[in-house]
Every structure is written in C-alpha cells, then in structure tokens.
Write a protein that holds these residues in place. Sequence first.
Motif, short mmCIF file in Angstrom:
data_model
loop_
_atom_site.label_atom_id
_atom_site.label_comp_id
_atom_site.label_asym_id
_atom_site.label_seq_id
_atom_site.Cartn_x
_atom_site.Cartn_y
_atom_site.Cartn_z
N ASP A 1 1.12 -0.94 0.36
CA ASP A 1 -0.09 -0.02 -0.03
C ASP A 1 0.53 1.33 -0.15
O ASP A 1 0.38 2.25 -0.39
N ALA B 1 0.63 0.78 -4.10
CA ALA B 1 -0.74 1.84 -4.26
C ALA B 1 -0.37 3.46 -4.14
O ALA B 1 -1.15 4.08 -5.00
N HIS B 2 -0.25 3.57 -2.65
CA HIS B 2 0.07 4.89 -2.44
C HIS B 2 1.49 5.47 -3.60
O HIS B 2 2.00 6.84 -3.79
N ARG C 1 -5.28 -0.57 -3.41
CA ARG C 1 -4.87 -0.36 -1.75
C ARG C 1 -5.37 -1.44 -0.80
O ARG C 1 -6.46 -2.22 -1.04
N ASN D 1 -8.43 -6.65 -2.66
CA ASN D 1 -6.86 -7.38 -2.66
C ASN D 1 -7.21 -7.91 -3.05
O ASN D 1 -6.60 -9.30 -3.61
#
Length: 367
Positions: free
Chosen positions: A231, A235-236, A355, A361
Amino acid sequence: MWQASVRRGDFYLRDYTGRYCLGCEQFYPDNERCPEHEAPPESVTERNWFFRLSRYSGEIRQLLESGRLRVEPAARLREVLGFVRSGLSDISVSRPAARADGWGIPVPGDPDQVIYVWWDALANYLTADPSRWTEAAERVHVIGKGILRFHAVCWPALLLSAGERLPDTIFVHDYLTLDGAKISKSAGNTVRPTDLIDRYGTDAVRWWLLRGVAPLGETDFTEARLIARADQELAHGLGNLVHRVLSLAQRSSRLAPSSPLRTATALASRIDAALAGFDFRAATGALVDVIADANRFVEQTRPWTLSGHELDETLGTLVSTCRALATELTPFLPDGAARLHARLDGGKPARLYPRLADGNNRGTSRT
C-alpha cells in the motif's frame, strides 16, 4: 564424478562412530550441535567410505581468501573461512545400504554402500545438465545459510578432486520466520505462496519478498507487513504518482520532450550496483527513492497551476521519469511494469495497484 575421485585416491574405507542428525543428514563433532533441528544427534557406528577433504584444505582456503570463490554477504565469508582455518577433517561420503533401506545410488564396486545423499545432491548441479555447468559464463549458487559448508567447502573439494570447473559465487540468505520460528514443513508452520497470491496478487507478494526481506539476518513474515509495504510503496507511492501525472496530462495538448529527473537518470546504475552485491532491498529501494523524488517534484512544481509550455515541459519530465521507473521495475514486477508501460502509452489515468488495506485485494495475476 565418484570414479574420478577414486582415480585421485581420494577415498578410503574405515569404521566410524559419530553423532548424526537425521534432519540434515550430517555428522556433527562432539563439541557441536545441530543449529536447526531440536532432536539431538544420535550416536551411529558404521563402516563408511571417507573422502579426503583435508587434502584440499589449503586450496579451498586460498579460493576463499583470494575471492576466486566469492561468498556473499561478507559475514558468511568470515564464517566459512573461520571453519576452514580451524582445519578440515575427512568426511563420510557413503552410508550402509541396510540403514538407508536400499535407497540411494550404489557405490561403484561396493553394493553394500550407497552414496551419501549430499554428494548425490551437490553432484546434480553438474550431472543433471553438464553443458549448463561447464559452458556457463558464471556459476552462482543461491542457498540458505544452513547449507553453507556443503556449498563453500565440500562441493569445491569434490570438484577439485574430479577435475571439474568450480562455482564462481555463493550467495547465502537467512531464513524467513513466522512468529520468530523458521518456516518448516516438518514443524507445520508454513504459508502457501499461492494462497497469498490469490488474496493479494503477484505484485504485492513479489514486492514484499524483494523489499521486506533483510539481506542479512532473519526476517519475520506477517500478512500485515505485506499489505503495508504494498500500500505504501506501490498503491500510494507509484500508483498515485502515475494517476496524478496522467490525469494532468489530459490537460496538455503536447508533452514537451524532456529528460527524466536526475535521480531517474542514475537509477539503472544504482540498481546494477545493488544487484552486483545481491542486495534486492537496496535495488528496489532505489526505485522507491525515485518515486518519492517524483512525488516531491509534483508538490514543488504544482503542475495543476501551470499552463502552456511550462505545463508541457513539467509533465514531460514526469512522464519520462515514470517510463524510466517502468523499465527498471520490469525484472522485479514483470506484470506490474507491463501494466505501467501500457498505461503510459495509453495516456489514460487508472489505478494500477489496489490498496490492499481497503479490502480491494483481489490478485491481478498468478504468473
């Protein structure tokens, strides 16, 4: 290989009593205990063929000290050198066929004995496909720390005895643990990688193995750490960067040809240097540094406030940086890098990496 050692006079038959660990198929001296199996070694008395390992003590020490046989990391080289410098004893390289229940390769000329399982296993590097070993530009072993002596001491000695080419590098990794205990089939504390992939996707699992595992020392695995790493950095970090850049790019009529950020220009050499030392954490860390640098560049330049050539040039720098990231990400996350390349070529914003903490997921690939 056995017959080659016979011709060198490197075998002899003798009675032997020793402390034997069945778990790792190894004799231990009286002052040493098995570091990995709870059951104490059992006392065994038998008649075996022995290999003159002591004959090659000087050559193996010279190989290790000179770096001709490279052992990484340096702490493992020091460990094995200490063992060699203390003096090498000859080793048992056969077992009575009766004790092995007939399993194993019979010793040539002595069917009552079978070849020691570690001799058989090590020889497979060469005998399974001889040309792959002899013609390789470089021979690199990637092994767990528990079998270092077999690969850095016994195996080179067997090859020297047989007159075959030696390995070039031995990279030694520590163990993954669960709740501080070594992951072991016999102990039952296992994690199925395919189950993790089904829940979190290939990218997240690969990324944790590359970024979360220490190059030296044991690393404890938890799903929470896998989720947090994916994450935060995929993702971030990377996903958010690409989404922002492509969203802004829709406002630009033409991206100006621009060089990537300076840190992205040096990215390939940083990764190469890290991989030369088998440091996957440092190699992927170089990618994370560039991702962070690109996100800072977005905050500093505030491209959403720009227009015209200034906007085109800023976005050109960011897109070039993202392309460099996609290229250098390829060996680590092949699927994720391919999606990133496709998104950059398509020019439309989309969420590349879900995320996981949000429950989104579902795995994107099982390859």
